[in-house]
Design an enzyme around this catalytic site. Structure first.
Site, PDB file in Angstrom:
ATOM      1  N   TYR A 265       0.855  -1.182   0.000  1.00 36.29           N
ATOM      2  CA  TYR A 265       0.000   0.000   0.000  1.00 36.29           C
ATOM      3  C   TYR A 265       0.895   1.237   0.000  1.00 36.29           C
ATOM      4  CZ  TYR A 265      -3.965  -3.006   1.386  1.00 36.29           C
ATOM      5  OH  TYR A 265      -4.944  -3.974   1.461  1.00 36.29           O
TER       6      TYR A 265
ATOM      7  N   LEU B  33     -18.551  -1.590   2.392  1.00 38.89           N
ATOM      8  CA  LEU B  33     -19.313  -0.483   1.802  1.00 38.89           C
ATOM      9  C   LEU B  33     -19.004  -0.344   0.315  1.00 38.89           C
ATOM     10  CD1 LEU B  33     -19.067   2.221   4.625  1.00 38.89           C
ATOM     11  CD2 LEU B  33     -20.923   0.605   4.154  1.00 38.89           C
TER      12      LEU B  33
ATOM     13  N   ARG C 264     -16.280   0.158  -1.359  1.00 37.54           N
ATOM     14  CA  ARG C 264     -15.427   1.314  -1.654  1.00 37.54           C
ATOM     15  C   ARG C 264     -16.200   2.633  -1.655  1.00 37.54           C
ATOM     16  NH1 ARG C 264     -14.286  -3.205  -3.999  1.00 37.54           N
ATOM     17  NH2 ARG C 264     -12.163  -4.004  -3.873  1.00 37.54           N
ATOM     18  N   GLY C 265     -17.157   2.709  -0.754  1.00 40.07           N
ATOM     19  CA  GLY C 265     -17.949   3.925  -0.603  1.00 40.07           C
ATOM     20  C   GLY C 265     -19.209   3.947  -1.441  1.00 40.07           C
TER      21      GLY C 265
ATOM     22  N   SER D  16     -22.180   3.534   0.750  1.00 39.60           N
ATOM     23  CA  SER D  16     -22.044   4.244   2.025  1.00 39.60           C
ATOM     24  C   SER D  16     -23.156   5.254   2.252  1.00 39.60           C
ATOM     25  CB  SER D  16     -20.705   4.988   2.069  1.00 39.60           C
ATOM     26  OG  SER D  16     -20.699   6.045   1.118  1.00 39.60           O
TER      27      SER D  16
END
Length: 334
Positions: A56, A209, A211-212, A215
């Site tokens: 990452y 979620l 990746r949003g 959400s």
């Protein structure tokens, strides 16, 4: 904070874990100070599981977690459990070059992760994706050697299919499988989840979620940076996005009836799927973390679950969860 077992061979962990990837890469700019404050707030709230990957932002995320851990009281630092993925090969321009699961590479990756995190052991260690050129038995065997030497506590897997899970478990005890699971990503229910439950392997669910996307905060007119993964994700493109946001609005109606947010009901749904599943929330700010933690107070009865199922049926999402080139690395059996 509620706790859950990370499989029959793993530790007790907080009912929600914190996925830290977005604090360093793939989802646009992140604020370093706010990221560290969010990790601190999570630990203070009782979250014990911190998930990262050595690739990452090429080690940035591990160093960020290490910095955050150095700045908290010893009691919180000792309660923190690190879950680390390894194996993805990167280049200086941020490109991806496959995966390396050779035993020598496993030992090499672990040495650098221990240094960047500033810890004497990694709690759960796993290859991020299967290396098609290395049998899973060799990769897991190398992690098992790290366990014997005290550098790693538990062995995990990531994004593999049922056959690979069985082969890995026949090589050494596996604590859990990290894999995407959400209302709109339910592929594990057919074969993977029955296999892990048969073998006593827990699930750490990422992408709860999506990746949003589910959400409740993502809008169709949102502008994404070219480096944002979602700018290439099929589910965030054109008609796919419009369709998927329609699902979110159907879910919003149910959430409003219960007096909770869309994100909270989506996380609560994953929590409801079993005590062997620990959702990872990718909160990058204290505000989003607080919202996510609120899901622990949401109780879904049979009527709620039926309404959610009707609003967002399995396979209702439009578009794959990864671009075509990356889909070939998911759930591959070797």
């Amino acid at each position: 904070m509620q706790t859950r077992p990370l499989g029959t061979t793993g530790p007790q962990v907080s009912a929600l874990g914190l996925g830290c990837m977005g604090m360093s890469a793939l989802y646009g700019e992140a604020d370093r100070a706010e990221s560290i404050a969010t990790i601190h707030a999570a630990l203070e709230a009782g979250v014990t599981l911190l998930d990262t990957g050595d690739f990452y932002a090429m080690g940035h995320n591990e160093m960020l977690i290490g910095e955050a851990l150095r700045a908290v009281p010893a009691v919180l630092r000792e309660q923190a459990l690190t879950s680390v993925k390894f194996g993805a090969l990167r280049d200086p321009d941020g490109g991806w070059s496959g995966y390396d699961g050779r035993p020598a590479a496993v030992r090499n990756f672990a040495a650098y992760s221990l240094q960047r995190l500033g810890v004497d052991h990694i709690d759960v260690y796993r290859i991020a994706r299967l290396d098609p050129n290395v049998p899973i038995e060799e990769t897991v065997g190398a992690i098992a050697e790290l366990v014997e030497k005290g550098h790693v506590r538990h062995i995990g897997l990531s994004e593999v299919g049922a056959e690979t899970i069985r082969r890995a478990a026949a090589t050494a005890p596996i604590s859990d499988l990290q894999i995407e699971y959400s209302l709109i990503s339910r592929g594990i229910e057919d074969e993977v989840l029955p296999t892990t439950r048969e073998l006593g392997i827990g699930i750490t669910a990422y992408g709860v979620l999506s990746r949003g996307l589910i959400s409740g905060h993502f809008t169709a007119d949102r502008q994404l940076a070219p480096t944002d993964f979602r700018s290439m994700s099929p589910r965030f493109q054109g008609e796919n996005l419009q369709h998927n946001l329609t699902l979110v609005e159907a879910l919003r109606k149910i959430a409003e009836q219960k007096g909770v947010s869309v994100a909270q009901i989506a996380i609560a749904w994953v929590l409801s799927r079993g005590e062997d599943i620990v959702p990872l929330v990718g909160a990058r700010t204290r505000e989003r973390l607080t919202e996510a933690l609120g899901a622990l107070d949401v109780t879904l009865d049979d009527a709620d679950l039926a309404a959610i199922e009707q609003a967002v049926p399995a396979d209702a999402a439009a578009g794959d969860r990864y671009p075509a080139a990356q889909m070939s690395h998911l759930g591959t059996d070797r």
